[in-house]
Design a protein around this motif. Sequence first.
Motif, PDB file in Angstrom:
ATOM      1  N   ASP A 222     -17.577 -10.081  11.910  1.00 19.04           N
ATOM      2  CA  ASP A 222     -17.614  -8.938  10.988  1.00 19.04           C
ATOM      3  C   ASP A 222     -17.065  -9.353   9.735  1.00 19.04           C
ATOM      4  O   ASP A 222     -16.226 -10.215   9.402  1.00 19.04           O
ATOM      5  CB  ASP A 222     -16.516  -7.860  11.617  1.00 19.04           C
ATOM      6  CG  ASP A 222     -16.647  -6.495  10.768  1.00 19.04           C
ATOM      7  OD1 ASP A 222     -17.504  -5.637  10.964  1.00 19.04           O
ATOM      8  OD2 ASP A 222     -15.635  -6.247  10.099  1.00 19.04           O
ATOM      9  N   ASN A 223     -17.709  -8.761   8.547  1.00 16.79           N
ATOM     10  CA  ASN A 223     -17.243  -8.954   7.059  1.00 16.79           C
ATOM     11  C   ASN A 223     -16.195  -8.254   6.430  1.00 16.79           C
ATOM     12  O   ASN A 223     -15.820  -8.515   5.267  1.00 16.79           O
ATOM     13  CB  ASN A 223     -18.825  -9.097   6.621  1.00 16.79           C
ATOM     14  CG  ASN A 223     -19.624  -9.929   6.627  1.00 16.79           C
ATOM     15  OD1 ASN A 223     -19.104 -11.217   7.113  1.00 16.79           O
ATOM     16  ND2 ASN A 223     -20.926  -9.784   6.507  1.00 16.79           N
ATOM     17  N   GLY A 224     -15.648  -7.325   7.579  1.00 21.30           N
ATOM     18  CA  GLY A 224     -14.599  -6.217   6.873  1.00 21.30           C
ATOM     19  C   GLY A 224     -13.334  -6.777   7.296  1.00 21.30           C
ATOM     20  O   GLY A 224     -12.991  -7.771   7.714  1.00 21.30           O
ATOM     21  N   PRO A 225     -12.152  -5.782   7.090  1.00 14.86           N
ATOM     22  CA  PRO A 225     -11.033  -6.139   7.210  1.00 14.86           C
ATOM     23  C   PRO A 225     -10.741  -6.484   8.724  1.00 14.86           C
ATOM     24  O   PRO A 225      -9.903  -7.349   9.061  1.00 14.86           O
ATOM     25  CB  PRO A 225     -10.389  -4.866   7.033  1.00 14.86           C
ATOM     26  CG  PRO A 225     -11.178  -4.267   6.141  1.00 14.86           C
ATOM     27  CD  PRO A 225     -12.436  -4.578   6.398  1.00 14.86           C
ATOM     28  N   ALA A 226     -11.541  -5.959   9.701  1.00 13.23           N
ATOM     29  CA  ALA A 226     -11.467  -6.340  11.150  1.00 13.23           C
ATOM     30  C   ALA A 226     -11.784  -8.053  11.283  1.00 13.23           C
ATOM     31  O   ALA A 226     -11.011  -8.588  12.179  1.00 13.23           O
ATOM     32  CB  ALA A 226     -12.411  -5.502  12.019  1.00 13.23           C
ATOM     33  N   GLY A 227     -12.906  -8.084  10.642  1.00 11.69           N
ATOM     34  CA  GLY A 227     -13.098  -9.471  10.948  1.00 11.69           C
ATOM     35  C   GLY A 227     -12.248 -10.664  10.320  1.00 11.69           C
ATOM     36  O   GLY A 227     -11.886 -11.474  10.899  1.00 11.69           O
ATOM     37  N   ASP A 228     -11.569 -10.104   8.888  1.00 13.11           N
ATOM     38  CA  ASP A 228     -10.662 -11.066   8.433  1.00 13.11           C
ATOM     39  C   ASP A 228      -9.528 -11.277   9.739  1.00 13.11           C
ATOM     40  O   ASP A 228      -8.757 -12.350   9.288  1.00 13.11           O
ATOM     41  CB  ASP A 228     -10.101 -10.413   7.332  1.00 13.11           C
ATOM     42  CG  ASP A 228     -11.325 -10.520   6.161  1.00 13.11           C
ATOM     43  OD1 ASP A 228     -12.284 -11.305   6.183  1.00 13.11           O
ATOM     44  OD2 ASP A 228     -11.231  -9.641   5.181  1.00 13.11           O
ATOM     45  N   ARG A 229      -8.801 -10.076   9.919  1.00  9.51           N
ATOM     46  CA  ARG A 229      -7.804 -10.216  10.892  1.00  9.51           C
ATOM     47  C   ARG A 229      -8.199 -10.900  12.393  1.00  9.51           C
ATOM     48  O   ARG A 229      -7.241 -11.839  12.758  1.00  9.51           O
ATOM     49  CB  ARG A 229      -7.353  -8.828  11.192  1.00  9.51           C
ATOM     50  CG  ARG A 229      -5.995  -8.856  11.974  1.00  9.51           C
ATOM     51  CD  ARG A 229      -4.908  -9.192  10.712  1.00  9.51           C
ATOM     52  NE  ARG A 229      -3.733  -9.206  11.553  1.00  9.51           N
ATOM     53  CZ  ARG A 229      -2.993 -10.405  12.008  1.00  9.51           C
ATOM     54  NH1 ARG A 229      -3.777 -11.637  11.912  1.00  9.51           N
ATOM     55  NH2 ARG A 229      -1.737 -10.317  12.588  1.00  9.51           N
ATOM     56  N   ALA A 230      -9.421 -10.838  12.758  1.00  6.72           N
ATOM     57  CA  ALA A 230      -9.674 -11.279  14.271  1.00  6.72           C
ATOM     58  C   ALA A 230      -9.676 -12.705  13.997  1.00  6.72           C
ATOM     59  O   ALA A 230      -9.582 -13.707  14.934  1.00  6.72           O
ATOM     60  CB  ALA A 230     -11.100 -10.783  14.592  1.00  6.72           C
ATOM     61  N   ARG A 231     -10.216 -13.354  12.622  1.00  2.66           N
ATOM     62  CA  ARG A 231     -10.582 -14.885  12.678  1.00  2.66           C
ATOM     63  C   ARG A 231      -9.057 -15.737  12.326  1.00  2.66           C
ATOM     64  O   ARG A 231      -9.178 -16.906  12.490  1.00  2.66           O
ATOM     65  CB  ARG A 231     -11.196 -15.215  11.323  1.00  2.66           C
ATOM     66  CG  ARG A 231     -12.875 -14.546  11.543  1.00  2.66           C
ATOM     67  CD  ARG A 231     -13.824 -15.251  10.261  1.00  2.66           C
ATOM     68  NE  ARG A 231     -13.563 -14.284   9.184  1.00  2.66           N
ATOM     69  CZ  ARG A 231     -14.256 -13.171   9.116  1.00  2.66           C
ATOM     70  NH1 ARG A 231     -15.331 -12.799   9.912  1.00  2.66           N
ATOM     71  NH2 ARG A 231     -14.201 -12.535   7.981  1.00  2.66           N
TER      72      ARG A 231
END
Length: 654
Positions: free
Chosen positions: A564-573
């Motif tokens: 995901d390119n949004g905030p969820a992806g930033d946190r998940a990575r």
Amino acid sequence: MRDLQNMLMVNHPFARIYHHGHQILQNHNAEADYEIALRLIPGTNRGVYNLPSNNEYAFILPGTGNTEPRDIVLRLRGGLLERISDLNPAYATLQYPLLLPFGTLEWHPELQLVETERQRERRFNNRRRNIAQREEAGLEGEEVERDRKLTLSVYTTYRIHFRQNDFNILLRGGQLFCRYVVDMYASIDQQRLMWIKRNQARFRAARLNHLEDANMNDPDILDANDIGQRVFLPSSYTGGPRNMAQNYQDSMAIARFYGKVDLFLTMTTNPKWPEIERELLPGQTAYDRPDLVVRVFQLKKQALLDRIIKDKIYGEVDAYVYTIEFQKRGLPHMHLLLFLKNGYKLTTPEAVDSCISAQWPDREQNPLLFDTVLERMVHGPCGAANPNAPCMVNGKCSKRFPQEFNEETTMGENGYARMAHPDNGVAFEVRGIWVDNRWIVAHPRALCAEFDCHINLECAISLASVRYSFKYLHKGPDCGSAEVSQDNEVKTYIDGRYISATDAVWRIFHFPIHEQHPPVVRLQIHLPGEQNVVYRDDQEINEVLAANANKRTTLTAFFEANADNGPAGDRARTLTYAELPHHFVWDQNTLKWKLRTDQNRFVIGRIFFLRPTKGVAAGTRFRGRTEPVRIVSFCFLDSQAPTWSLFFIWTLGL
């Protein structure tokens, strides 16, 4: 007896149809009687098959997962025999004519649960909302349930509930009431098992890639009935082997995260609690009212947890796990494991002594504590004074009493603190023998004085205590072996689950058997296309493949969250797979990971157990990494699997 017989003949409609017990016994040959006695067979687990230490009413359900129908056999006045199933509304009134003297018809499977219009509309709206979310995510929706059946569990709960100004004859039945609740729970449990057994024929489980291979190799095969395997007793069945194993793995996940157990507490019901005695009807004892004992213990258990968790009498608590047991003692008790925050752990003898004592308290300064210790916290008698005590094994006390005199508390080598049992000459007479400090069970002074019951508290100081502490969480239900004999000759042994009255009522009320905090989220692990899918045996393979081709699992949804390119992806990575539930919540309707709105709520992720030596795909062996990195080095042994299949396994951070 004659008055009771006349009363039943006048009021009970079935009394005039069937032969009565005394009429059958008049022509009965007493020499053909069988004797049944509980035995502890050598070689069996004493913790599971131990003999009852109290007189109580209990059932033994033969076998494990027995689904045979339960019925009673009646003799018509014409001489024929008639079987009445426990699903028949006349079952209870025929089995317990003294509790139901007017022949009242009881529960049957077609009874409907009455709802108010508001309750019904709220349930429909919630169901429609869930269906809409699933359809929006491209998943199959479920049909809205129109009517709700009244289960035997809910019906029995209603029947045995006390109501002011309502004469409930069941609650006045004494030991017959105990037999009634055990009988009802046996029916409830077997109906659950029967439902699972009957519906297993409709469901099968297989790996998705196996279905794809079968369809590719022979497209003419449309019936999925010959592929996969049956679904067996699920982990949702409380007390089943899978349920116990999953609870144990969840508890070990908590221990892995927080380290060793700090405190191990056991709390047992006091049948003389004033909350119990003041509610007993005239002539009753606590053993006549398992419903009352269970309700009071549930409240006391919760009050004790509040004192420890909310009031923090031992400091901040990181996590706890408890399980409820009965162990054929007629009374429920709780085993509680506590994990304390750093800074509150009991690491010195002085810290242990501030919370735990194993000696006689001062009678003048602490009269409440003294009375509790005198009545509840003295072990035995056992040994030479009572060689047949339940704790005696091979002529020795299995609990190691009497303890050796010890002037000061020391940090022992067996995983537990070695409590002080000073030789100060203090002794009191208990059950006919003089007892000094060697016989006092380790106890928390404040809690014993407050709750007036047996509370054993041990301080665990090393990882060696984990094995003993956690064995209670996966021991399984109590069992018993009944010896059937005739003319002093043993005919057979019957082995099965042992269900006491308090055990039955606890489960009828749906009180928790096992609980833990923080919650544990179970995470799937599999190679691409090897996730398990469940389908009906009347479905075609193409239909099953179409429904599950793009169906997300917790693992595949984890990869989507990383992409995901949004905030969820930033946190998940920034997280490993096992860390993801700390900050994300699994949406069962959309099958997606979503960022938690309440970041203060903490949960632990647990990847399902997988043997490290088991090949996941054609000789593949893998090892997990704990770092939240996206690219790591890896190696493989004799693997024919594609490189990318191994790559994602190595980046999970197991």
